[in-house]
Design an enzyme around this catalytic site. Structure first.
Site, PDB file in Angstrom:
ATOM      1  N   ASP A  19       0.825  -1.211   0.000  1.00 53.54           N
ATOM      2  CA  ASP A  19       0.000   0.000   0.000  1.00 53.54           C
ATOM      3  C   ASP A  19       0.862   1.265   0.000  1.00 53.54           C
ATOM      4  OD1 ASP A  19      -2.359   1.407  -0.044  1.00 53.54           O
ATOM      5  OD2 ASP A  19      -2.690   1.314   2.111  1.00 53.54           O
ATOM      6  N   GLY A  20       0.297   2.324  -0.574  1.00 47.53           N
ATOM      7  CA  GLY A  20       0.960   3.632  -0.536  1.00 47.53           C
ATOM      8  C   GLY A  20       1.576   4.049  -1.864  1.00 47.53           C
ATOM      9  N   HIS A  68       2.547   2.887  -9.003  1.00 45.82           N
ATOM     10  CA  HIS A  68       2.333   1.444  -9.179  1.00 45.82           C
ATOM     11  C   HIS A  68       3.532   0.804  -9.887  1.00 45.82           C
ATOM     12  CE1 HIS A  68      -1.574   1.920  -7.563  1.00 45.82           C
ATOM     13  NE2 HIS A  68      -2.082   2.553  -8.593  1.00 45.82           N
ATOM     14  N   THR A  87     -11.112  -6.680  -4.339  1.00 43.62           N
ATOM     15  CA  THR A  87     -12.411  -6.620  -5.024  1.00 43.62           C
ATOM     16  C   THR A  87     -12.996  -5.201  -4.939  1.00 43.62           C
ATOM     17  OG1 THR A  87     -13.346  -7.536  -2.987  1.00 43.62           O
ATOM     18  CG2 THR A  87     -13.074  -9.059  -4.809  1.00 43.62           C
ATOM     19  N   ASN A 117     -11.033  -2.481  -5.272  1.00 44.98           N
ATOM     20  CA  ASN A 117     -10.221  -1.577  -6.088  1.00 44.98           C
ATOM     21  C   ASN A 117     -10.854  -1.261  -7.453  1.00 44.98           C
ATOM     22  OD1 ASN A 117      -7.093  -2.867  -4.766  1.00 44.98           O
ATOM     23  ND2 ASN A 117      -8.139  -0.969  -4.229  1.00 44.98           N
ATOM     24  N   SER A 121      -8.379  -4.047   5.314  1.00 46.91           N
ATOM     25  CA  SER A 121      -8.954  -3.811   3.985  1.00 46.91           C
ATOM     26  C   SER A 121      -9.393  -5.112   3.306  1.00 46.91           C
ATOM     27  CB  SER A 121      -7.969  -3.025   3.106  1.00 46.91           C
ATOM     28  OG  SER A 121      -7.633  -1.800   3.699  1.00 46.91           O
TER      29      SER A 121
END
Ligand code: IPE
Ligand code: IPE
Ligand code: MG
Length: 247
Positions: free
Chosen positions: A25-26, A42, A71, A73, A201
């Site tokens: 994440d991030g 990414h 799911t 995203n 999450s």
């Protein structure tokens, strides 16, 4: 002495986590902070992924699971989703031979059928080409949702009971686990989430029941081998009581 070398000396190599799960994440915040588009984050995140896989393989972590796409995203703007759906492709094109050379077995946890055709094709081919490998298991949670996984398992079990293939008495924690995407994988011992968020999450809700959790403020593209070793070192100092007490 470098930080990496000193951490390597602190680690108890006989007590490594059998399975490490990582929420990558991030990426978006990393890019925004640098004035770059989110997709640049990414891309940078993918380089971190390669580095962490190769290091984990060197230090002989038996199983690694990476949360790559949830799911939830799909709620992101289409351009970002499309970009993310191309990444498995790219990753496989650049890394498949490397995975094969290192005896790494690829696995996928998630609703693979819900992915675009081109992503599915790349993923299935890579699964097939590494299925006989016997080294580290590299599991990607792709189009993964913990609640969806549990509902799927319930449906599968209910169908078996209805068809008389399974009795109600046979439903227990073991048989239930076998109906999850992660069937036959040991539950994660350690969960790592960078980026400062302290939540799951919808990740591995069943499997993380007794995992040790390690959070860090660093964004995933800046995550290093040192962070991984810090998490492992910290994990080794924890007292895993599983509800019991020291006697
Ligand atoms: C994680 O980074 C990657 C995916 C969810 C695919 P994010 O894209 O969530 O980055 P932040 O959390 O917005 O910074
Ligand atoms: C979790 O990160 C999913 C992945 C890393 C693939 P998110 O960025 O989607 O999680 P939230 O929205 O902050 O909870
Ligand atoms: Mg995020």
């Amino acid at each position: 002495m470098s930080e990496l070398t000193s951490l390597m000396q602190l680690i108890d190599w006989n007590n490594l986590p059998r399975h490490i799960a990582i929420i990558m994440d991030g990426n978006g915040r990393w890019a925004t902070q640098k004035g770059l588009p989110r997709i640049a984050g990414h891309r940078a995140g993918m380089e971190t992924l390669k580095k962490i896989i190769s290091f984990s393989c060197e230090i002989k972590i038996p199983i690694l699971t990476f949360y790559a796409f949830s799911t939830e995203n799909w709620r992101r703007p289409p351009q970002e989703v499309n970009f993310l759906m191309r990444l498995p492709h790219e990753y496989i094109r650049s890394e498949l031979q490397n995975l094969i050379d290192n005896n790494i077995r690829l696995k996928m946890s998630g609703d693979i059928e819900g992915l675009p055709q081109h992503t599915q094709k790349a993923v299935r081919e890579a699964l097939k080409k590494t299925e006989k490998n016997s080294g580290m298991i590299l599991n990607f949670a792709l189009n993964y949702g913990g609640r969806k996984e549990i509902i799927n398992a319930v449906r599968e079990i209910a169908a078996k009971v209805k068809q008389g293939e399974m009795s109600v008495d046979e439903i227990n924690e073991d048989t239930f686990s076998q109906s999850l995407y992660t069937a036959r994988l040991h539950d994660p011992d350690l969960l790592i989430r960078p980026s400062g968020e302290m939540r799951l999450s919808n990740f591995l809700l069943w499997q993380l029941a007794y995992a040790e959790l390690w959070f860090s403020d660093v964004y995933w593209p800046d995550f290093t081998e040192e962070h991984l070793l810090q998490a492992i070192y910290n994990y080794q100092k924890r007292d895993r009581r599983y509800g019991g007490i020291e006697l």
